[in-house]
Design an enzyme around this catalytic site. Structure first.
Site, PDB file in Angstrom:
ATOM      1  N   LYS A   1      10.173   9.546  -3.447  1.00 25.44           N
ATOM      2  CA  LYS A   1       8.770   9.595  -3.883  1.00 25.44           C
ATOM      3  C   LYS A   1       8.510  10.961  -4.461  1.00 25.44           C
ATOM      4  CE  LYS A   1       5.071   6.926  -3.165  1.00 25.44           C
ATOM      5  NZ  LYS A   1       5.234   5.489  -3.099  1.00 25.44           N
TER       6      LYS A   1
HETATM    7  N1  GLU Z   1       4.775   3.099  -5.819  1.00 21.88           N
HETATM    8  C1  GLU Z   1       5.097   1.781  -5.382  1.00 21.88           C
HETATM    9  C2  GLU Z   1       5.328   1.754  -3.884  1.00 21.88           C
HETATM   10  O1  GLU Z   1       4.812   2.568  -3.157  1.00 21.88           O
HETATM   11  C3  GLU Z   1       6.226   1.153  -6.188  1.00 21.88           C
HETATM   12  C4  GLU Z   1       7.530   1.883  -6.145  1.00 21.88           C
HETATM   13  C5  GLU Z   1       8.571   1.351  -7.111  1.00 21.88           C
HETATM   14  O2  GLU Z   1       8.315   0.377  -7.798  1.00 21.88           O
HETATM   15  O3  GLU Z   1       9.648   1.953  -7.153  1.00 21.88           O
HETATM   16  O4  GLU Z   1       5.956   0.862  -3.353  1.00 21.88           O
END
Ligand code: GLU
Length: 440
Positions: free
Chosen positions: A126
């Site tokens: 992240k």
């Molecule tokens: N930001 C989204 C989550 O928290 C999607 C992450 C992604 O598609 O890699 O799951």
């Protein structure tokens, strides 16, 4: 623990509603607490727990960007790479004024659990940039994104770490990110590295079904819950906090099942309409104005009133730590379906469960997004384009499997759905560590 209905923020002095937060919420500590609880239930070896308790890499980058007025401003960007034993790091990029290193660590580790629960060959990551994207022009957002992706360089890549949209970013952000990466990492990557990010616009290598994917996965889980409980969704009501990608698609998909959205709110304010809002018109308003504020139908209410409104389903689809003690005591609902990551504090969750309110936990309920991101990545790697039906069918099978496994595990271990979901994820991760061991 603050016991009043003031807006909660993860930063001590920044709030999307302008109110100061009472205290710093230790989001990473909370996620580590869930990890320890689930690890004990699955009898995870101490050394595996030690590995999973910290991210593998924490990247912090300060970078300058020239703004439209000619001045230069410094930005702070993060990328946390939590674990890659199952596959490349995977997870969103968040643009928000309250982004912190610890929050990215919490969110990155949740991506590891999410991908493992969904049985995807992906790990957890992240990142984000600490700024308020609403205060910047499109040109500035493009330069900020490109500068950050360039600064990350080969710390990301289609076989290494694959960002995606999150709070404050969207398909356009991903198009800029992909374009910057493929133009700067070398000639060969120019045509073959579109899979460096997911959630791209369709023409730039995105997939059908990705924009609605998180909402779709959430609504599948709500359907399975309703079937299990013998609860009729037709004629039911929902209140939704946050009307971005997840909130708006959840509202639209729920309305197809006959569920009407009677209350909604975001950083701009809260609204109530006993007859129900039109999800599409409201989405159009938010797209033009940046928030639900000023939407002509419905009556403006306070955040405190919003959390007291009687509804069958409550969908938090904004930020973490929104349902603390006071909100959990106030909520008059049957189900909290977590579209956001970490919306319930542990005390909030305990109170909801004591009051007989079910929770569909984030790592399960919002995992449709990363699941369809995985489908996008597979299509990019194979130069394929799947039909919407194919994406939809695969997602439904994946969500049903994860829902069933989560609930079975929760029953078997006599624990909550959240810890059940963690246990399913951890069993896979510990099996892989047991087989592969650590190198050398
Ligand atoms: N930001 C989204 C989550 O928290 C999607 C992450 C992604 O598609 O890699 O799951």
């Amino acid at each position: 623990m603050n016991d009043s209905l003031v807006p909660r923020q993860s930063s001590p002095n920044l709030s999307s509603t302008g109110a100061p937060a009472a205290e710093r919420y230790d989001f990473f500590g909370v996620v580590q607490g869930y990890l320890r609880e689930a690890a004990a239930l699955v009898e995870m070896p101490a050394e595996t727990l030690a590995i999973l308790s910290q991210p593998k890499q924490e990247i912090i980058i300060h970078f300058p960007v020239r703004l439209d007025d000619g001045t230069v401003s410094m930005f702070k960007g993060y990328r946390i790479q939590h674990n890659n034993i199952l596959g490349p790091y995977k997870g969103g990029l968040r643009y928000h004024a309250a982004v912190t290193l610890d929050d990215c660590k919490a969110l990155a580790s949740m991506m590891t659990w999410k991908c493992a629960l969904m049985n995807l060959p992906l790990g957890g990551g992240k990142g984000g940039i600490k700024f308020d994207p609403r205060k910047f022009s499109q040109n500035e957002l493009e330069r900020i994104t490109r500068r950050f992706i360039h600064a990350l360089g080969s710390n990301i890549g289609p076989w290494h770490d694959i960002p995606a949209p999150d709070v404050g970013t969207n398909a356009q952000t991903m198009a800029w990110a992909m374009d910057t990466y493929v133009n700067t990492v070398g000639y060969l990557a120019h045509t073959s590295a579109k899979g460096v990010v997911t959630g791209k616009p369709l023409a730039s290598g995105g997939t059908l079904g990705r924009p609605k994917a998180t909402g779709q996965g959430l609504v599948h889980c709500i359907r399975y819950w309703a079937e299990e409980k013998g609860f009729a969704l037709e004629g039911a009501t929902v209140a939704i906090q946050g009307y971005g990608n997840v909130g708006s698609y959840s509202a639209a998909l729920l309305s197809k099942l006959g569920v009407s959205m009677i209350a909604v709110g975001d950083h701009g304010g809260y609204l109530h309409s006993p007859e129900g809002f039109n999800p599409h018109k409201l989405h159009e308003h938010v797209r033009k104005n940046g928030s639900v504020l000023g939407y002509p139908s419905g009556e403006p209410i306070t955040r405190e009133q919003f959390f007291r409104i009687k509804c069958d389903i409550f969908v938090p689809a904004a930020l973490e730590n929104q349902i603390g003690v006071a909100e959990a005591r106030a909520l008059d609902t049957k189900l909290v379906a977590e579209g956001a990551n970490g919306p319930c504090s542990p005390d909030g969750e305990r109170i909801l469960l004591e009051r007989g309110i079910d929770i569909l936990p984030d790592v399960l309920a919002n995992s449709g997004g990363v699941t369809v991101s995985y489908y996008e990545w597979v299509q990019n790697n194979r130069s394929e384009s799947w039909t919407l039906e194919e994406v939809d069918e695969r997602l439904e099978v994946a969500m049903k499997r994860a829902y069933r496994k989560t609930m079975e595990m929760a029953r078997q271990k006599n624990t909550t759905a959240r810890i059940g979901a963690y246990c399913v994820a951890l069993q896979l991760l510990m099996t892989v560590y047991a087989e592969r061991q650590i190198w050398p």
